[in-house]
Scaffold this motif. Structure first.
Motif, short mmCIF file in Angstrom:
data_model
loop_
_atom_site.label_atom_id
_atom_site.label_comp_id
_atom_site.label_asym_id
_atom_site.label_seq_id
_atom_site.Cartn_x
_atom_site.Cartn_y
_atom_site.Cartn_z
N VAL A 166 67.85 63.09 3.33
CA VAL A 166 66.49 62.49 2.52
C VAL A 166 66.93 62.73 0.71
CG1 VAL A 166 64.51 63.85 2.57
CG2 VAL A 166 65.29 63.50 4.52
N HIS A 167 67.35 63.83 0.77
CA HIS A 167 67.87 64.12 -0.78
C HIS A 167 68.30 63.22 -1.50
CE1 HIS A 167 70.18 66.48 -4.14
NE2 HIS A 167 69.13 66.41 -4.47
N ALA A 168 69.48 62.23 -0.65
CA ALA A 168 69.79 61.04 -1.24
C ALA A 168 68.91 60.30 -1.89
CB ALA A 168 71.01 60.56 -0.40
N ALA A 169 68.05 59.49 -0.17
CA ALA A 169 66.80 58.81 -1.00
C ALA A 169 65.84 59.01 -1.98
CB ALA A 169 66.35 58.79 0.64
N SER A 170 65.84 60.22 -2.04
CA SER A 170 64.81 61.09 -3.10
C SER A 170 65.34 60.41 -4.75
CB SER A 170 64.55 62.48 -2.75
OG SER A 170 66.12 63.06 -3.55
N LEU A 171 67.10 60.09 -4.62
CA LEU A 171 67.51 60.37 -5.86
C LEU A 171 67.86 58.67 -6.00
CD1 LEU A 171 70.58 62.69 -5.95
CD2 LEU A 171 67.80 62.59 -7.39
N SER A 172 67.12 57.77 -4.90
CA SER A 172 67.73 56.38 -4.99
C SER A 172 66.74 55.46 -5.20
CB SER A 172 68.48 56.16 -3.63
OG SER A 172 67.27 55.79 -2.99
N ALA A 173 67.28 53.91 -5.68
CA ALA A 173 66.46 53.62 -5.73
C ALA A 173 65.77 52.29 -4.16
CB ALA A 173 67.11 52.49 -6.77
N ALA A 174 66.31 53.49 -3.21
CA ALA A 174 65.92 51.72 -2.27
C ALA A 174 64.95 52.02 -1.79
CB ALA A 174 67.24 53.06 -0.82
N LEU A 177 57.57 68.27 -1.23
CA LEU A 177 57.63 67.98 -0.18
C LEU A 177 56.52 68.32 0.70
CD1 LEU A 177 59.46 68.16 2.24
CD2 LEU A 177 60.48 70.57 1.59
N ILE A 178 56.18 67.95 1.33
CA ILE A 178 54.95 67.75 2.61
C ILE A 178 55.14 68.19 3.63
CG2 ILE A 178 53.24 67.05 3.67
CD1 ILE A 178 53.10 64.37 1.23
N GLY A 179 54.75 69.51 4.62
CA GLY A 179 55.91 69.27 5.56
C GLY A 179 56.64 70.67 5.84
N ALA A 180 57.18 71.97 4.38
CA ALA A 180 58.45 72.00 4.16
C ALA A 180 59.31 73.61 5.59
CB ALA A 180 58.18 72.79 2.70
N ASN A 181 57.61 73.22 6.61
CA ASN A 181 57.73 74.56 6.96
C ASN A 181 58.31 73.77 8.88
OD1 ASN A 181 57.70 76.48 5.40
ND2 ASN A 181 55.20 76.38 5.58
N GLY A 182 58.51 72.57 9.29
CA GLY A 182 58.57 71.95 10.61
C GLY A 182 60.24 72.13 10.99
N ILE A 233 57.77 64.24 -0.32
CA ILE A 233 58.71 63.67 0.56
C ILE A 233 57.67 64.04 1.51
CG2 ILE A 233 60.32 64.49 2.45
CD1 ILE A 233 61.99 65.12 -1.04
N ASN A 234 57.07 63.24 3.05
CA ASN A 234 56.26 63.44 3.87
C ASN A 234 57.54 64.02 4.49
OD1 ASN A 234 54.12 63.82 5.18
ND2 ASN A 234 53.61 62.16 5.31
N CYS A 235 57.70 65.57 5.66
CA CYS A 235 58.61 65.37 6.63
C CYS A 235 57.60 65.52 7.59
CB CYS A 235 59.46 66.72 6.63
SG CYS A 235 60.77 65.91 5.17
N ALA A 236 55.85 65.72 7.71
CA ALA A 236 54.78 66.03 8.50
C ALA A 236 54.96 65.48 9.06
CB ALA A 236 54.08 66.64 7.19
N GLY A 237 54.16 65.45 10.37
CA GLY A 237 53.45 64.91 12.11
C GLY A 237 53.54 66.24 12.70
#
Length: 322
Positions: free
Chosen positions: A207-215, A5-10, A64-68
């Motif tokens: 985000v959790h659902a997207a990490s588990l999906s193939a979408a 997980l990138i950007g965990a503190n945002g 997962i990139n939450c940074a920015g």
């Protein structure tokens, strides 16, 4: 499942962290600029080669990139929102980990929409400010990378942790000050914009659902309902027990210090400042509403938390502020 997980503190990253830690099947590693990250790394200045070596060592299945950045000029926004994503994509291409990428995009990538319409993922993006442009460029980098990747275009997050500089954060702070001073009248400007607010905890679920999906591709994350800021103000007044009257100030002469919807130098994810965008500093015009059918169909996700609950949490934090 190993997740980086990138950007965990945002703002968003903190809730995504909580969601992932609640899943016993997830082995989480965090990467960021702060000392409390498992690994310190600045995407805006770090090389793809250095990040590749780390990816090969950790071998995550999902990144997962939450940074920015949501503040600053065009140069800073480009560095943190576009160049940083280019570094992630290049590192993943070089790495042998084969990780899936979940990139957090933003509804500001679409720009203004026709009032009454719902914006679907096939809409042509026309961002109206530098923030939206920098996020759209990042999305295009991800989509053109050839990676197993999905971009979640998050509309206007709300709920606990909402930045004090965001429209809803400024609204709560103005109401707190009025109540503290015993004022029976609250005058605010910039309440005409209508935005699609989505609770940050619902975003974390997506985000959790997207990490588990193939979408793959772009998926909107919103409530599917536009709310006028003045209506949100009325709900917040009820939640806060503010018994006074709310008066809206209109027109370009409204001072920035009383303007909730018109930030000058600060913003939240989804509502950044941009030159030439007055009276809508996020560059999205007077209306934004997400079409969220793709999230339902491909992620099995629906929003659960209504705006009143989100506003109650915003108010709880504002009321405790000294």
């Amino acid at each position: 499942m190993r997740v980086l997980l990138i950007g965990a503190n945002g703002y968003l990253g903190r809730f995504v962290t909580d969601r992932l830690l609640a899943d016993p099947a997830v082995q989480l590693t965090t990467l960021g600029r702060g000392d409390d990250a498992d690994v310190r790394f600045d995407l805006a200045t770090g090389s793809p080669g250095a990040l590749t070596r780390f990816l090969d060592a950790v071998h995550p299945g999902v990144v997962i990139n939450c940074a920015g950045a949501t503040r600053g000029g065009a140069r800073e926004l480009t560095r943190h929102n576009t160049v940083a994503v280019a570094t992630v994509c290049e590192a993943l291409r070089r790495s042998g980990c084969g990780a899936r990428l979940v990139q957090i995009g933003c509804g500001a990538e679409y720009g203004p929409a026709q009032p009454g319409s719902s914006t679907a993922e096939d809409a042509v993006p026309r961002p109206g400010g530098p923030y939206g442009v920098s996020k759209l460029a990042a999305t295009e980098l991800v989509l053109g990378s050839g990676l197993d990747a999905v971009v979640l275009r998050v509309f206007s997050p709300a709920g606990p942790g909402t930045p004090a500089g965001s429209p809803l954060g400024r609204l709560a702070e103005a109401m707190r000050r009025a109540m503290q001073a015993g004022d029976g009248e609250l005058k605010l400007g910039g309440l005409g914009a209508q935005r699609d607010f989505i609770d940050v905890r619902d975003v974390a679920r997506a985000v959790h659902a997207a990490s588990l999906s193939a979408a793959q591709g772009v998926i909107n994350i919103g409530s599917g309902r536009a709310v006028r800021l003045r209506d949100a103000a009325a709900v917040l007044a009820r939640v806060a027990g503010f018994g006074g009257s709310l008066h809206e100030l209109d027109g370009p002469a409204v001072g920035m210090r009383t303007s909730v919807g018109h930030p000058r130098n600060e913003s939240d994810h989804g509502m950044p400042p941009g030159p030439g965008a007055y009276p809508y500093p996020d560059g999205c015009g007077g209306w934004q509403q997400a079409d969220v059918r793709t999230a339902r169909d491909r992620l099995g996700w629906r929003p659960r938390i209504n705006l009143e609950e989100s506003l109650a949490d915003i108010w709880m934090e504002a009321a405790c502020r000294i």
